[in-house]
Design a protein around this motif. Sequence first.
Motif, PDB file in Angstrom:
ATOM      1  N   LYS A   1      14.394  33.982  37.886  1.00 46.14           N
ATOM      2  CA  LYS A   1      13.568  33.760  37.156  1.00 46.14           C
ATOM      3  C   LYS A   1      12.305  33.169  37.864  1.00 46.14           C
ATOM      4  N   PRO A   2      10.832  33.590  37.515  1.00 44.32           N
ATOM      5  CA  PRO A   2       9.836  33.244  38.059  1.00 44.32           C
ATOM      6  C   PRO A   2       9.789  31.765  38.142  1.00 44.32           C
ATOM      7  N   TYR A   3       9.055  31.081  39.105  1.00 41.58           N
ATOM      8  CA  TYR A   3       8.719  29.899  39.249  1.00 41.58           C
ATOM      9  C   TYR A   3       7.674  29.517  38.148  1.00 41.58           C
ATOM     10  N   ARG A   4       7.439  28.072  37.764  1.00 46.10           N
ATOM     11  CA  ARG A   4       6.289  27.798  36.998  1.00 46.10           C
ATOM     12  C   ARG A   4       5.028  27.646  37.845  1.00 46.10           C
ATOM     13  N   ILE A   5       4.050  28.478  37.044  1.00 47.54           N
ATOM     14  CA  ILE A   5       2.841  28.261  38.032  1.00 47.54           C
ATOM     15  C   ILE A   5       1.942  27.672  37.211  1.00 47.54           C
ATOM     16  N   PRO A   6       1.279  26.566  37.832  1.00 46.12           N
ATOM     17  CA  PRO A   6       0.214  25.594  37.218  1.00 46.12           C
ATOM     18  C   PRO A   6      -1.024  26.487  36.766  1.00 46.12           C
ATOM     19  N   GLU A   7      -1.380  26.195  35.740  1.00 44.93           N
ATOM     20  CA  GLU A   7      -2.658  26.720  35.074  1.00 44.93           C
ATOM     21  C   GLU A   7      -3.768  26.977  36.008  1.00 44.93           C
ATOM     22  N   ALA A   8      -3.944  26.133  36.669  1.00 43.35           N
ATOM     23  CA  ALA A   8      -5.210  26.081  37.973  1.00 43.35           C
ATOM     24  C   ALA A   8      -4.789  27.162  38.750  1.00 43.35           C
ATOM     25  N   ARG A   9      -3.776  27.839  39.011  1.00 44.33           N
ATOM     26  CA  ARG A   9      -3.445  28.639  40.116  1.00 44.33           C
ATOM     27  C   ARG A   9      -3.614  30.114  39.534  1.00 44.33           C
ATOM     28  N   ARG A  10      -3.474  30.205  38.337  1.00 41.85           N
ATOM     29  CA  ARG A  10      -3.327  31.600  37.846  1.00 41.85           C
ATOM     30  C   ARG A  10      -4.565  32.334  38.086  1.00 41.85           C
ATOM     31  N   LYS A  11      -5.816  31.925  38.209  1.00 35.16           N
ATOM     32  CA  LYS A  11      -6.623  32.863  38.842  1.00 35.16           C
ATOM     33  C   LYS A  11      -6.738  33.225  39.882  1.00 35.16           C
ATOM     34  N   ASP A  12      -5.918  32.379  40.950  1.00 36.94           N
ATOM     35  CA  ASP A  12      -5.872  32.869  42.327  1.00 36.94           C
ATOM     36  C   ASP A  12      -4.721  34.038  42.582  1.00 36.94           C
TER      37      ASP A  12
END
Length: 501
Positions: free
Chosen positions: A328-339
């Motif tokens: 399963k993919p790790y949880r990604i913080p909203e602030a890192r989605r653009k990166d």
Amino acid sequence: MDYATRYPEAIPLRQTSAKNIAKELLQVFSRVGIPKDLLTDQGTPFMSRVTKELCKLFKVTHLRTSVYHPQTDGLVERFNKTLKSMLKKVVDKDGKNWDYLLPYLMFAIREVPQSSTGYSPFELLYGRHPRGLLDIAKETWEGEKTPHKSIIEHISQMQDRITVVMPIVKEHLAQSQAAQQRIYNRDARVRIFSPGDRVLVLVPTVESKFLAKWQGPFEVIERVGEVNYKIHQPGKRKPEQIYHVNLLKPWKDRVSLAAGFIPITHQLDTEHPQVPEVKIAESLSKSQKQEVREFLIKNREKFSELPGQTSVTQHDIVTEPGARVKLKPYRIPEARRKDISREVKKMFELDIIEESSSDWSSPIVLVPKPDGSWRFCNDFRKLNSVTKFDTYPMPRVDELIDRLGTARYLTTLDLTKGYWQIPLTEGAKEKTAFVTPEGSFQYKKMPFGLQNAPATFQRAMDKLLRPHQQYAAAYLDDIVVHSTDWESHLPRVQAVLETLH
């Protein structure tokens, strides 16, 4: 250690917990009084809530040394060395009785005049000379009897003695400190940093506290005192840490380079815009520099910031029969989605990845870079655990250095995104699949993090450079070409570039 009188305390502890240390500090305070300032290192017990509450309760200012700079508390550190050397001479062979001998050694240390003050720590603290073993022997030989004195007489004489002694002690201290400062600072260079400056920090490596290396660059947040600076280190457990100026040096940005030669010292003239942006050593003569410029113009098509694709080899991932990796993919913080979106788009443009419908999946992770940005990575640990290991050997750096021998001219080459120049086999592509918020993708070129990627890359480099093994060597994507004379050097570099091209 009392800074005024140099009076030391040494307490053996079975466990150096914050609670035990606080308890013993109270015992010391009960004998000598509550201090105004308490200087410690940044050890965990001293940084704990217990110590903070203790200092807050007794109105004690807690001072801390800067990290990896024991000279800040040099008085105690030097005493530790003295005490340890004394213990080594008196303990049993098994060394288990050191704590029983500690009081005897402490008495001896307190009785002897201190080099900086000229008086014993005991005498400066209590205002009288301690009655020691030699005094007892003297009394026995001479039959002296101590005259009786009243308490008032004793206190009056002690105050008079301290009044006379303290100016002498301060004079001795000033002379001793001036001499020590002169010796310590004889090779010192003044360095001042401002908030916003980027610096390198000299810190111990993970492998050993005795091996330190420059890390960074990091940003200076503020100046704390004359020689300490607060440094911001993203990705660390403590992102803001105070360092002594001796552990800092200014960071100088390199000029951006096209893929090819590693920078040395000389900037090319702007009158040659078609020349690849490569640096040339100042030690070369004018004619040699001109030859290099002509050489670069001749080979300008071989320098590029975009990775190519080799036909020499492909990378395959051989896994155990029936094995599947679907995490399963790790949880990604909203602030890192653009990166993540930016990195995926970049890899698409470079033809590194493609859309996938694979039943394999490895999670992605973002790793902070020293400059504060983020590096897109894949967690291939599970995939690596079911992958057949490639035993191809990596070269030893010391052997590569030995091969340089008596070379006088060196050219170093660095391949542009070397791993991404090696294609994956069709069977290996689906095994590198990963999931992002924008969908499922898989690699077309060899990614970082695969167990056998270094072996595949080194095998390809060794195969390419085999015709040039007398004067060229590679460690992964770093290549060095060496010669003992200038006449043969550029032709050798030309031959290596032709092979790589």
